[in-house]
Design a protein around this motif. Structure first.
Motif, mmCIF file in Angstrom:
data_model
loop_
_atom_site.group_PDB
_atom_site.id
_atom_site.type_symbol
_atom_site.label_atom_id
_atom_site.label_comp_id
_atom_site.label_asym_id
_atom_site.label_seq_id
_atom_site.Cartn_x
_atom_site.Cartn_y
_atom_site.Cartn_z
ATOM 1 N N PRO A 35 0.861 -1.286 -0.148
ATOM 2 C CA PRO A 35 0.073 0.042 0.065
ATOM 3 C C PRO A 35 0.869 1.402 0.095
ATOM 4 C CG PRO A 35 0.132 -1.016 2.235
ATOM 5 C CD PRO A 35 0.952 -1.943 1.124
ATOM 6 N N MET A 36 2.216 1.140 -0.062
ATOM 7 C CA MET A 36 3.003 2.384 -0.243
ATOM 8 C C MET A 36 4.309 2.283 -1.201
ATOM 9 S SD MET A 36 5.185 1.540 3.279
ATOM 10 C CE MET A 36 3.710 1.579 4.185
ATOM 11 N N SER A 37 4.608 3.039 -1.526
ATOM 12 C CA SER A 37 5.974 3.205 -2.589
ATOM 13 C C SER A 37 7.087 2.298 -2.012
ATOM 14 C CB SER A 37 6.239 4.661 -2.570
ATOM 15 O OG SER A 37 6.773 5.299 -1.811
ATOM 16 N N ASP A 38 7.698 1.942 -3.008
ATOM 17 C CA ASP A 38 9.131 1.138 -2.660
ATOM 18 C C ASP A 38 10.014 1.650 -1.517
ATOM 19 O OD1 ASP A 38 7.838 -0.979 -4.315
ATOM 20 O OD2 ASP A 38 9.420 -0.131 -6.185
ATOM 21 N N GLU A 39 10.329 2.984 -1.958
ATOM 22 C CA GLU A 39 11.220 3.601 -1.046
ATOM 23 C C GLU A 39 10.745 3.705 0.476
ATOM 24 O OE1 GLU A 39 10.086 4.814 -3.695
ATOM 25 O OE2 GLU A 39 11.654 4.895 -5.250
ATOM 26 N N TRP A 40 9.340 3.927 0.603
ATOM 27 C CA TRP A 40 8.957 4.083 1.881
ATOM 28 C C TRP A 40 8.958 2.774 2.489
ATOM 29 C CZ3 TRP A 40 8.994 8.283 5.168
ATOM 30 C CH2 TRP A 40 8.803 9.350 4.571
ATOM 31 N N PHE A 41 8.513 1.538 1.699
ATOM 32 C CA PHE A 41 8.374 0.444 2.363
ATOM 33 C C PHE A 41 10.058 -0.027 2.703
ATOM 34 C CE2 PHE A 41 8.239 -4.293 2.073
ATOM 35 C CZ PHE A 41 7.171 -4.415 2.871
ATOM 36 N N GLU A 42 10.741 0.054 1.830
ATOM 37 C CA GLU A 42 12.028 -0.227 2.236
ATOM 38 C C GLU A 42 12.904 0.423 3.469
ATOM 39 O OE1 GLU A 42 15.451 -2.621 1.430
ATOM 40 O OE2 GLU A 42 13.614 -2.636 0.602
ATOM 41 N N TRP A 43 12.617 1.762 3.518
ATOM 42 C CA TRP A 43 12.746 2.549 4.780
ATOM 43 C C TRP A 43 12.174 2.002 6.024
ATOM 44 C CZ3 TRP A 43 10.079 5.569 8.407
ATOM 45 C CH2 TRP A 43 10.620 6.399 8.937
ATOM 46 N N MET A 44 10.941 1.533 5.997
ATOM 47 C CA MET A 44 10.260 1.071 6.987
ATOM 48 C C MET A 44 10.811 -0.235 7.450
ATOM 49 S SD MET A 44 6.316 -0.082 7.355
ATOM 50 C CE MET A 44 6.529 -1.471 6.174
ATOM 51 N N THR A 45 11.314 -1.205 6.638
ATOM 52 C CA THR A 45 12.145 -2.359 7.023
ATOM 53 C C THR A 45 13.302 -2.023 7.523
ATOM 54 O OG1 THR A 45 12.840 -2.505 4.816
ATOM 55 C CG2 THR A 45 10.789 -3.570 5.261
ATOM 56 N N VAL A 46 14.169 -1.009 7.183
ATOM 57 C CA VAL A 46 15.514 -0.739 7.762
ATOM 58 C C VAL A 46 15.293 -0.101 9.149
ATOM 59 C CG1 VAL A 46 17.463 0.566 7.449
ATOM 60 C CG2 VAL A 46 16.466 -0.623 5.328
ATOM 61 N N ALA A 47 14.323 1.067 9.160
ATOM 62 C CA ALA A 47 14.105 1.513 10.465
ATOM 63 C C ALA A 47 13.554 0.662 11.466
ATOM 64 C CB ALA A 47 13.247 2.869 10.093
ATOM 65 N N SER A 48 12.757 -0.256 11.052
ATOM 66 C CA SER A 48 12.272 -1.020 12.240
ATOM 67 C C SER A 48 13.162 -2.061 12.695
ATOM 68 C CB SER A 48 11.161 -1.765 11.494
ATOM 69 O OG SER A 48 11.542 -2.716 10.553
ATOM 70 N N LEU A 49 14.207 -2.092 11.933
ATOM 71 C CA LEU A 49 15.247 -3.270 12.431
ATOM 72 C C LEU A 49 16.059 -2.399 13.397
ATOM 73 C CD1 LEU A 49 17.019 -5.821 12.303
ATOM 74 C CD2 LEU A 49 18.283 -4.928 10.483
ATOM 75 N N LEU A 50 16.493 -1.103 13.117
ATOM 76 C CA LEU A 50 17.050 -0.349 14.047
ATOM 77 C C LEU A 50 16.553 -0.303 15.453
ATOM 78 C CD1 LEU A 50 18.678 2.257 11.418
ATOM 79 C CD2 LEU A 50 19.762 0.401 12.276
ATOM 80 N N TRP A 51 15.336 0.381 15.308
ATOM 81 C CA TRP A 51 14.528 0.479 16.589
ATOM 82 C C TRP A 51 13.986 -0.806 17.326
ATOM 83 C CZ3 TRP A 51 15.144 4.959 18.332
ATOM 84 C CH2 TRP A 51 15.496 6.187 17.509
#
Length: 659
Positions: free
Chosen positions: A270-286
């Motif tokens: 439901p979102m763009s590739d850029e935001w989905f990829e950022w979500m997966t990376v940021a979720s791992l960090l936090w």
């Protein structure tokens, strides 16, 4: 001898570590033998299954993604340049992407020769365990396009196995050759597994097993983690002081977001590739930060420097990788994952050392999970960078599932421990409450005895004082008059009747009137009516209902009776009245009792200046109960008013008690 809490925690951690090891075997063993059919089920003789472990490869460079042609002839493929490669085949990726890495593409054509298979009109399927790259895939049978992937070239369902029919139409012969086109970014590299061709009975179980391990189990694990996290959040809402439940809920939410790309992809985002990829990376960090805070909350030994440093790094990385801030985040993701690994190892090592130093049973449990998690994450880093076979299974989801079981066990222990502690506290409180109730009961009994004794003493003093001031003074005056011969028999009889009235009023004041002023006035009428009538004075009773007076106790009742008695006595002695009337009314925040007569009247101010004892006593008694008295007199008669408040002030109550 029963094991203590430390031994019990060690046993639980030991057995849970064995369980995680068995889970790992359950994941790896089926994948290692996925190329072999079950030994207990031999395929029928007419079923032919071909496992392709090599293929011909032709790589055609290009710029940008291109749609697959409808027929092979339209692709204009050269006859030369094909080379035989072993399957699974991997092409290395660039760890540090270049400026042209996001536009330069390669179309890899894999050709499989099925001419050796006998022609068949039965459904024949192609099974591809995995293809992984940044791009699209298309499958051709005898030069005709049979299948093409749609949606995002980044999250294209690379973790989903592919099973598709080669001769889907009725009475169609299976193709003699298959070409598979992988249109990808050159910098992303690629991974292409072995290929299976056969009937549905021979391939469906392989596909289902791969689908279960790669997609369904990660989805079910993350969904279960999220559901338990929602329950923990609900518990935290009821117990805001228990931050451990809030941390658990946040960890479950981030774990769900982190695992989303393992089973979601293609056109379902439901979102763009850029935001989905950022979500997966940021979720791992936090997620790593929250695990650190969770462990820190467990062993109660904070590391401020580590917390500040890790939060700062996570915040900087999250901001620096925002879409439109960094270039092609999906090209940097493998490098970021490798960079996060040593930071995670440092955080977990510090927390585990403190947990073991604090002899925390859960610390051994988390230590066992950390060993698996680091190994699983390292292996996935190799798989993501095409350094191991693409037919392998991503194991990070199983590390997250292991985290779910470990943290759920910890939270369950804390939850049940809290209930047990509440039970122990309730038992102790019940015992202390019983002891306190027994003490209070004894104290209450002693206080009741003391209170009754004080009430009796106070009432005795009040009666003695009243009899001394009223009845006693009247009798002393009568005795002195008799001794001097100054009173005749009628006067002596009148004095004695007055003394008898004083005695009766004192006794009447001890009766409970339940805050009812009218009942008190009725008692007064009963006692004084005969004396009034014997004096030849007509009694007019016009008393109306008035509100109750909550403060009306025996002491206050006696004051009211004495005021009324003094007023009646003054009327009978001094005014030569023929009529006396009683009435009541509600005025403001109080009630009024009015006594009127038709006597000759008197000068009120002059009478007060002479310091008449009777009028002064009336004023003092009225002030003692918070009320006021007033006289209005002329030649037509006298009007006496006693005003009583509905609610009496504390000062007045104290004054009554002191009289």
């Amino acid at each position: 001898m029963k094991p203590d809490d430390g031994q019990r925690g060690w046993l639980v951690g030991h057995w849970l570590a064995r369980l995680l090891w068995l889970s790992w075997l359950a994941v790896v063993v089926p994948c290692a033998y996925a190329s072999e059919p079950p030994a207990a089920k031999a395929p029928p003789q007419h079923d032919i299954v071909v496992h392709f472990t090599q293929a011909e490869l032709l790589s055609v460079p290009g710029i940008g993604y291109s749609s697959p042609p409808r027929r092979i002839e339209d692709a204009g493929l050269p006859k030369d340049g094909w080379k035989v490669v072993a399957l699974p085949y991997t092409a290395p990726r660039e760890l540090v992407p270049t400026e042209a890495g996001g536009v330069r593409t390669v179309s890899d054509w894999y050709r499989l020769d099925l001419a050796g298979l006998p022609p068949s009109q039965r459904p024949r399927l192609l099974y591809l365990p995995r293809w992984k790259t940044l791009g699209h895939i298309a499958v051709y049978g005898d030069g005709v396009l049979l299948y093409q992937s749609i949606g995002s070239p980044v999250h294209n369902g690379y973790n989903h196995p592919l099973l598709l029919p080669l001769n889907a139409t009725a009475d169609a012969l299976s193709p003699s050759s298959v070409l598979i086109r992988v249109n990808r970014l050159r910098s992303s590299g690629s991974g292409f597994s072995t290929v299976w061709v056969g009937d549905q009975d021979s391939l469906s179980w392989r596909y289902q097993a791969r689908q279960l391990l790669q997609v369904q189990l990660p989805f079910m694990g993350s969904a279960a983690f999220l559901a338990v996290g929602a329950f923990a959040f609900a518990v935290w809402l009821g117990k805001r002081r228990e931050s451990l439940y809030l941390l658990f809920a946040a960890i479950s939410a981030l774990a769900f977001l982190r695992m989303l790309h393992y089973y979601a992809g293609g056109s379902y985002l439901p979102m763009s590739d850029e935001w989905f990829e950022w979500m997966t990376v940021a979720s791992l960090l936090w997620l790593i930060i929250l695990i650190h805070l969770f462990l820190q909350r467990l062993h109660q030994q904070p590391s401020p420097w580590l917390t500040r440093t890790s939060v700062g790094l996570a915040l900087a990385c999250s901001v620096g990788t925002l879409p439109h801030v960094s270039v092609s985040l999906y090209l940097l993701t493998p490098l970021l994952n490798l960079a996060v690994l040593p930071v995670a190892v440092l955080i977990f090592s510090v927390n585990l050392r403190k947990a073991l130093r604090a002899q925390l049973p859960e610390g051994r449990l988390v230590a066992g999970w950390t060993v698996f998690a680091v190994g699983f994450t390292s292996y996935d880093g190799l798989l993501q960078n095409n350094l191991v076979s693409p037919e392998s299974v991503y194991t990070s989801p199983y590390a997250i599932i292991g985290l779910f079981f470990v943290f759920s066990y910890i939270m369950f222990q804390r939850y049940t421990g809290a209930f047990a502690e509440v039970g122990r506290l309730n038992t102790g409180l019940a015992q202390r409450l019983q002891e306190r109730e027994a003490e209070l009961e004894q104290s209450y009994r002693r206080l009741r005895v003391i209170e009754n004794q004080q009430m009796l003493n106070a009432e005795r003093r009040r009666l003695m004082q009243d009899m001394h001031d009223g009845l006693g003074s009247s009798l002393i005056g009568a005795i002195r008059s008799v001794e001097r011969g100054a009173m005749n028999d009628a006067e002596i009889s009148g004095v004695l009747k007055g003394c008898m009235d004083d005695l009766k009023l004192a006794i009447d004041s001890m009766e409970s009137v339940d805050a009812d002023l009218l009942l008190l006035l009725a008692t007064l009428r009963f006692r004084l009516a005969p004396r009034i009538e014997s004096a030849g004075v007509a009694l007019r009773w016009e008393v109306q209902p008035v509100p109750a007076l909550p403060w009306l106790d025996p002491g206050s009742a006696l004051h009211i009776l004495r005021i009324m008695q003094e007023c009646v006595a003054n009327v009978l002695r001094h005014t030569r009245a023929t009529t006396i009337g009683f009435s009541t009314a509600t005025v403001g925040q109080g009630v009024c009792v009015v006594i009127e007569d038709n006597g000759a009247g008197f000068a009120v101010d002059e009478a007060l200046r002479r310091s008449g004892r009777g009028m002064r006593n009336q004023q003092q008694r009225a002030q003692a109960i918070g009320g006021t008295v007033n006289w209005e007199s002329d030649s037509g008669g006298t009007r006496f008013t006693l005003w009583l408040p509905l609610e009496r002030k504390v000062e007045a109550e104290r004054a009554v008690g002191s009289l």
